[in-house]
Design a protein around this motif. Structure first.
Motif, PDB file in Angstrom:
ATOM      1  N   SER A  23       0.826  -0.559  -0.011  1.00 55.21           N
ATOM      2  CA  SER A  23      -0.311   0.225   0.015  1.00 55.21           C
ATOM      3  C   SER A  23       0.639   1.121   0.140  1.00 55.21           C
ATOM      4  CB  SER A  23      -0.822  -0.208   1.190  1.00 55.21           C
ATOM      5  OG  SER A  23      -1.524   1.011   1.822  1.00 55.21           O
ATOM      6  N   PRO A  24       0.594   1.777  -0.875  1.00 52.49           N
ATOM      7  CA  PRO A  24       2.090   3.427  -1.068  1.00 52.49           C
ATOM      8  C   PRO A  24       0.906   4.453  -0.305  1.00 52.49           C
ATOM      9  CG  PRO A  24       1.103   2.792  -3.415  1.00 52.49           C
ATOM     10  CD  PRO A  24       0.286   1.684  -2.552  1.00 52.49           C
ATOM     11  N   ALA A  25       1.527   5.183   0.098  1.00 54.31           N
ATOM     12  CA  ALA A  25       1.510   6.130   1.351  1.00 54.31           C
ATOM     13  C   ALA A  25       0.230   6.680   0.831  1.00 54.31           C
ATOM     14  CB  ALA A  25       2.808   7.342   0.933  1.00 54.31           C
ATOM     15  N   GLU A  26       0.242   6.613  -1.223  1.00 55.27           N
ATOM     16  CA  GLU A  26      -0.819   7.259  -1.204  1.00 55.27           C
ATOM     17  C   GLU A  26      -2.207   6.771  -1.285  1.00 55.27           C
ATOM     18  OE1 GLU A  26       2.057   6.612  -2.830  1.00 55.27           O
ATOM     19  OE2 GLU A  26       0.801   6.017  -4.819  1.00 55.27           O
ATOM     20  N   GLU A  72      -6.932   5.049   2.038  1.00 48.74           N
ATOM     21  CA  GLU A  72      -8.153   4.400   1.243  1.00 48.74           C
ATOM     22  C   GLU A  72      -8.205   2.840   2.361  1.00 48.74           C
ATOM     23  OE1 GLU A  72      -8.120   1.894  -3.392  1.00 48.74           O
ATOM     24  OE2 GLU A  72      -6.676   3.552  -2.972  1.00 48.74           O
ATOM     25  N   VAL A  73      -6.964   2.348   1.963  1.00 48.14           N
ATOM     26  CA  VAL A  73      -6.624   1.435   3.216  1.00 48.14           C
ATOM     27  C   VAL A  73      -7.278   1.341   4.620  1.00 48.14           C
ATOM     28  CG1 VAL A  73      -5.143  -0.597   5.058  1.00 48.14           C
ATOM     29  CG2 VAL A  73      -4.351   0.728   2.388  1.00 48.14           C
ATOM     30  N   ILE A  74      -7.387   2.710   4.804  1.00 44.97           N
ATOM     31  CA  ILE A  74      -8.115   2.962   6.142  1.00 44.97           C
ATOM     32  C   ILE A  74      -9.448   3.158   6.828  1.00 44.97           C
ATOM     33  CG2 ILE A  74      -8.428   5.566   8.199  1.00 44.97           C
ATOM     34  CD1 ILE A  74      -5.597   5.668   7.584  1.00 44.97           C
ATOM     35  N   ASN A  75      -9.953   3.608   5.821  1.00 47.50           N
ATOM     36  CA  ASN A  75     -11.206   3.761   5.094  1.00 47.50           C
ATOM     37  C   ASN A  75     -11.956   2.262   5.558  1.00 47.50           C
ATOM     38  OD1 ASN A  75     -13.884   4.195   4.477  1.00 47.50           O
ATOM     39  ND2 ASN A  75     -13.561   4.531   2.316  1.00 47.50           N
ATOM     40  N   VAL A  76     -11.395   1.603   4.633  1.00 46.10           N
ATOM     41  CA  VAL A  76     -11.329  -0.691   4.555  1.00 46.10           C
ATOM     42  C   VAL A  76     -11.740  -1.007   6.184  1.00 46.10           C
ATOM     43  CG1 VAL A  76     -11.118  -2.537   4.395  1.00 46.10           C
ATOM     44  CG2 VAL A  76     -11.487  -1.163   2.483  1.00 46.10           C
ATOM     45  N   ASP A 105     -13.965  -2.168  11.357  1.00 46.19           N
ATOM     46  CA  ASP A 105     -13.906  -2.655  12.600  1.00 46.19           C
ATOM     47  C   ASP A 105     -12.602  -3.399  12.233  1.00 46.19           C
ATOM     48  OD1 ASP A 105     -13.973  -2.312  14.903  1.00 46.19           O
ATOM     49  OD2 ASP A 105     -15.288  -3.933  15.468  1.00 46.19           O
ATOM     50  N   ALA A 106     -11.653  -3.473  11.773  1.00 44.36           N
ATOM     51  CA  ALA A 106      -9.925  -3.952  11.290  1.00 44.36           C
ATOM     52  C   ALA A 106      -9.210  -3.528  11.807  1.00 44.36           C
ATOM     53  CB  ALA A 106     -10.042  -4.399   9.685  1.00 44.36           C
ATOM     54  N   THR A 107      -8.131  -3.866  12.383  1.00 40.76           N
ATOM     55  CA  THR A 107      -7.346  -2.941  12.852  1.00 40.76           C
ATOM     56  C   THR A 107      -5.860  -2.815  12.454  1.00 40.76           C
ATOM     57  OG1 THR A 107      -7.837  -4.261  15.011  1.00 40.76           O
ATOM     58  CG2 THR A 107      -6.051  -2.917  14.823  1.00 40.76           C
ATOM     59  N   ILE A 167     -14.329  -8.535   3.450  1.00 44.95           N
ATOM     60  CA  ILE A 167     -13.078  -7.430   3.452  1.00 44.95           C
ATOM     61  C   ILE A 167     -12.309  -7.336   3.170  1.00 44.95           C
ATOM     62  CG2 ILE A 167     -11.327  -6.766   5.442  1.00 44.95           C
ATOM     63  CD1 ILE A 167     -13.433  -7.666   7.679  1.00 44.95           C
ATOM     64  N   MET A 168     -11.781  -9.424   2.948  1.00 39.92           N
ATOM     65  CA  MET A 168     -10.799  -9.586   1.268  1.00 39.92           C
ATOM     66  C   MET A 168     -12.016  -8.792  -0.296  1.00 39.92           C
ATOM     67  SD  MET A 168      -8.398 -11.100   2.748  1.00 39.92           S
ATOM     68  CE  MET A 168      -8.139 -12.751   1.433  1.00 39.92           C
ATOM     69  N   LYS A 169     -12.676  -9.135  -0.537  1.00 37.09           N
ATOM     70  CA  LYS A 169     -13.490  -7.818  -1.881  1.00 37.09           C
ATOM     71  C   LYS A 169     -13.263  -6.909  -1.583  1.00 37.09           C
ATOM     72  CE  LYS A 169     -16.537  -9.180  -4.560  1.00 37.09           C
ATOM     73  NZ  LYS A 169     -16.874  -8.393  -5.891  1.00 37.09           N
ATOM     74  N   ALA A 170     -13.560  -5.661  -0.343  1.00 36.08           N
ATOM     75  CA  ALA A 170     -12.854  -4.554  -0.835  1.00 36.08           C
ATOM     76  C   ALA A 170     -11.224  -4.334  -0.195  1.00 36.08           C
ATOM     77  CB  ALA A 170     -13.600  -4.014   0.873  1.00 36.08           C
ATOM     78  N   LEU A 171     -11.037  -5.579  -0.437  1.00 39.51           N
ATOM     79  CA  LEU A 171      -9.133  -4.731  -0.406  1.00 39.51           C
ATOM     80  C   LEU A 171      -8.220  -5.311  -1.808  1.00 39.51           C
ATOM     81  CD1 LEU A 171      -7.783  -5.438   3.247  1.00 39.51           C
ATOM     82  CD2 LEU A 171      -7.687  -3.153   2.044  1.00 39.51           C
TER      83      LEU A 171
END
Lengths: 562, 168
Positions: free
Chosen positions: B94-97, B101-105, B110-112, B135-139
């Protein structure tokens, strides 16, 4: 048991004595020297075989012939792996056995030490249960559990792997209470509601057939079965494993079903409206095609192992429990029925499709077996190897009592017959024992000639010598256009000279006229004797249903096809 | 093909997992996942197995498991009448930019986020099969570096069982 300090080896041998073990079969080695040291002057007879496979099969034959648990002992590594075929054989045929193996010392386990093999891991799929004892405090309990597991429920082999240091450690012997295994409570009593359902099904059936197997013998239910058959007048087919559960040759007996079974047993199954399966597992050699098996019949399945119910065959009335107790209940409840029409039909099937063979030409293996059967009235113990001679023995030898016909059923282990006969003879010293062997099979455990000679075990060995691996040759003839790939034995030893080397008397029979006088002479001789019967080389086992075929889909030379 | 959750209690000793796993190999059954751990009784281990097959096979699996001497209890758990959970550790590039997106997921489900490196982040999430696959699908848009899953664990839903004791 006296308390006080004992070595692991002493506990092992004491455990055997406490379980009533009189005889064990084994072969020593580095990792079992401490146990052998205790055996040296223990009240347990040890029969030294010449190969661990022989010890395993002998323990198996002992168990089948006596109903007691057979015990074998081998060292670690190759000694233990040589037991594997014998364990697999006993597992497939549900034979109660306890195998003891030495293992390298606990700190050495996992280091690829000398003569180390993970026999615990290797034997998981071919034992009812197994143990690796890494704590001497568990040893007594494990031995007691092993014998309990081997002979209760559906019997089977149990292996105990004992590291060498455990054999030498000392511990205070304890009094071991009853076996407590929360996960192991084999059911014995059949459910009363199912009993009622069976009684109703029998009453309403017009063409019932009993299909009985090894479970009848394991349960000791032959007398109850006989009573049941007499009262209900239901014709009965007995599998290879069930041979002797009901007397062959009885008017209600249909002989063996399946691939090489009698035609009339297979037709009876095909026409039946009720199949009473007792202690059987619808093995593919009996029910080649379960979709075509007894298409008109309601199926009752009685077995002690719930996992056998519905495994291959869909069942209408299942009942889990010990056959003997279930038959006792059924015998109280069923009514006498004459079944005149059905039994007339059975008689007609027997007339129409008699069990026979062509009598011309060379010495016929069927004739030898028939002669032995008539001369002994089926009263002796017969063991077989695996292949054509085994099927002829199943068809033409008329066994009248249980535990008198010993054969490798599920595993089909060539080399089983001779060592099994040794075990049987040791367990039943007063009953004559004849090992029926193929020339191929016999060479797989031929070394045990030394064992019978050393202990003067009076097993009579009949070799059906056709110079071929006959059953595979037969398949190649039928399915592979007579391409006899590696089934022609081209060279065989002179079995009489081999026997002479072991100082065992031997005879060769090359003429039909000599069959009866030779058998007569041999059966009256003391000690082991070998007979090399030179039989018709390309004789086929007929009838035959091809693998996957239905009960009436016979093939074979000169036979009328359906 | 159906799936079934089988929860078994076994005597806790070193060989027992071999016995259970070996049964599946020997009989040709397919294990989707297997998870083992101690129970409230240290002598007893619970093994949760997810197995796929037709009805006949699934019935055989249960019967054959019951035959193992070390198996004390076999429970068939259906998905609807039990609580099921799986824990997943997932490292994705996950590149910085794209961190937002990741934080949103992570926040949505409710992941960590348990580790952050220059090029990757590692997420931890727990849930039933549906949640995990969502979640896997979202990522999906992220390249996976490594993934570790515990396999499903399950217990019967007691609140449902109380209402209908024949259910489990």
């Amino acid at each position: 048991m006296t308390t006080g300090k004992k070595t692991g080896s002493q506990l092992v041998v004491q455990g055997l004595i406490d379980e009533g073990v009189e005889t064990i079969f084994g072969f020593p080695g580095g990792a079992v020297i401490p146990i052998y040291d205790v055996l040296y002057d223990a009240p347990v007879r040890h029969i030294l075989t010449r190969h661990e496979q022989g010890a395993a099969h002998a323990a198996d034959g002992y168990a089948r012939a006596t109903g007691r648990t057979g015990v074998c002992l081998a060292t670690s590594g190759p000694g233990a792996t040589n037991l594997v075929t014998g364990l697999s054989n006993a597992y497939m045929d549900s034979v109660p056995m306890v195998a003891l193996t030495g293992q390298v010392a606990v700190p050495m386990i996992g280091n690829d030490s000398f003569q180390e093999a993970d026999i615990y891991g290797i034997t998981i799929p071919i034992t009812k249960h197994n143990y690796l004892v890494k704590d001497i405090n568990q040893l007594q309990r494990v031995i007691k559990e092993a014998f309990h597991i081997a002979k209760t429920g559906r019997p089977g082999p149990v292996l105990i792997d004992i590291p060498k240091d455990i054999q030498t450690f000392e511990v205070k012997a304890r009094k071991i209470g009853e076996v407590r295994l929360p996960g192991y409570t084999p059911s014995t009593k059949g459910h009363p509601r199912q009993i009622e359902a069976i009684v109703r099904a029998i009453r309403n059936a017009r063409r019932p057939v009993i299909y009985a197997g090894g479970g009848v013998i394991a349960s000791g239910a032959s007398a109850e079965l006989k009573k049941f058959v007499r009262k209900s007048n239901i014709p009965i087919t007995t599998t290879l494993m069930g041979k002797g559960a009901y007397p062959d040759g009885d008017p209600l007996s249909l002989g063996m079903p399946g691939m090489h079974g009698t035609k009339y047993s297979n037709y009876a199954i095909h026409e039946a409206d009720l199949i009473m399966a007792m202690g059987v597992r619808f093995d593919d050699r009996v029910a080649g095609n379960v979709q075509k098996f007894a298409p008109l019949a309601k199926i009752i399945h009685i077995d002690i192992d719930p996992a056998e119910i519905g495994k291959r065959m869909a069942v209408d009335i299942p009942i889990v429990g010990d056959l003997k107790s279930i038959l006792v209940m059924l015998n109280q409840k069923i009514e006498t029925q004459t079944r005149k029409r059905w039994l007339e039909r059975i008689d007609r099937l027997k007339e129409e499709y008699p069990l026979t063979y062509e009598k011309s030409g060379a010495v016929k293996p069927q004739f030898i077996i028939q002669t032995l059967s008539e001369m002994t009235k089926g009263q002796i113990i017969v063991s077989t190897d695996v292949g054509q001679h085994q099927m002829w023995a199943a068809l033409f030898y008329q066994t009248t009592e249980p535990r008198r016909f010993l054969s490798s059923g599920g595993a089909g282990t060539m080399g089983y017959g001779f060592p099994a006969a040794i075990g049987a003879q040791v367990g039943q010293p007063d009953i004559p024992v004849v090992a029926l062997c193929g020339d191929g099979s016999f060479q797989m455990c031929i070394q045990e000639l030394a064992t019978v000679r050393m202990y003067n075990i009076p097993v009579k060995i009949f070799i059906f010598n056709n110079g071929y691996l006959g059953m595979v040759r037969q398949w190649q003839e039928i399915f592979n256009d007579r391409r006899y790939s590696s089934t022609h034995l081209e060279f065989n030893p002179d079995f009489c000279k081999v026997a002479a080397g072991y100082e065992i008397p031997a005879f060769r029979v090359t003429q039909t006229a000599k069959v009866k006088p030779t058998i007569d002479k041999v059966l009256n001789m003391e000690g082991p004797v070998l007979v090399d019967f030179r039989v018709a080389p390309e004789e086929n086992v007929i009838p035959m249903i091809p693998p996957g075929g239905g009960q009436t889909e016979f093939i074979g030379e000169g036979e009328d096809e359906e | 093909m159906m799936k079934k959750i089988i929860s078994i209690l076994v005597r806790n000793h070193p060989g027992v997992l071999s016995h259970v796993a070996g049964l599946f190999t020997r009989r040709g059954y397919n294990i989707e996942s297997i998870a083992a751990g101690e129970t409230e009784n240290p002598d007893v281990t619970r093994i949760t197995i997810v197995v796929a097959g037709d009805e006949t096979i699934l019935e055989q699996v249960t019967k054959q498991l019951r035959k193992l001497i070390d198996v004390i209890k076999v429970q068939d758990l259906s998905y609807s009448k039990s609580i099921t959970r799986e824990l997943v550790l997932l490292t994705i590039f996950s590149p910085a930019e794209r961190r937002a997106e990741v934080i949103n997921v992570v926040n949505t489900f409710d992941a960590t986020m348990v580790d952050i490196a220059d090029k990757t982040v590692t997420l931890e999430f727990v849930g039933n099969a549906r949640k995990v696959s969502t979640i896997m699908k979202a990522l999906e848009g992220f390249k996976v570096k490594e993934i570790a899953r515990t396999g499903l664990v399950a217990l019967p839903l007691e609140s449902q069982a109380e209402r209908n004791p024949n259910m489990i």
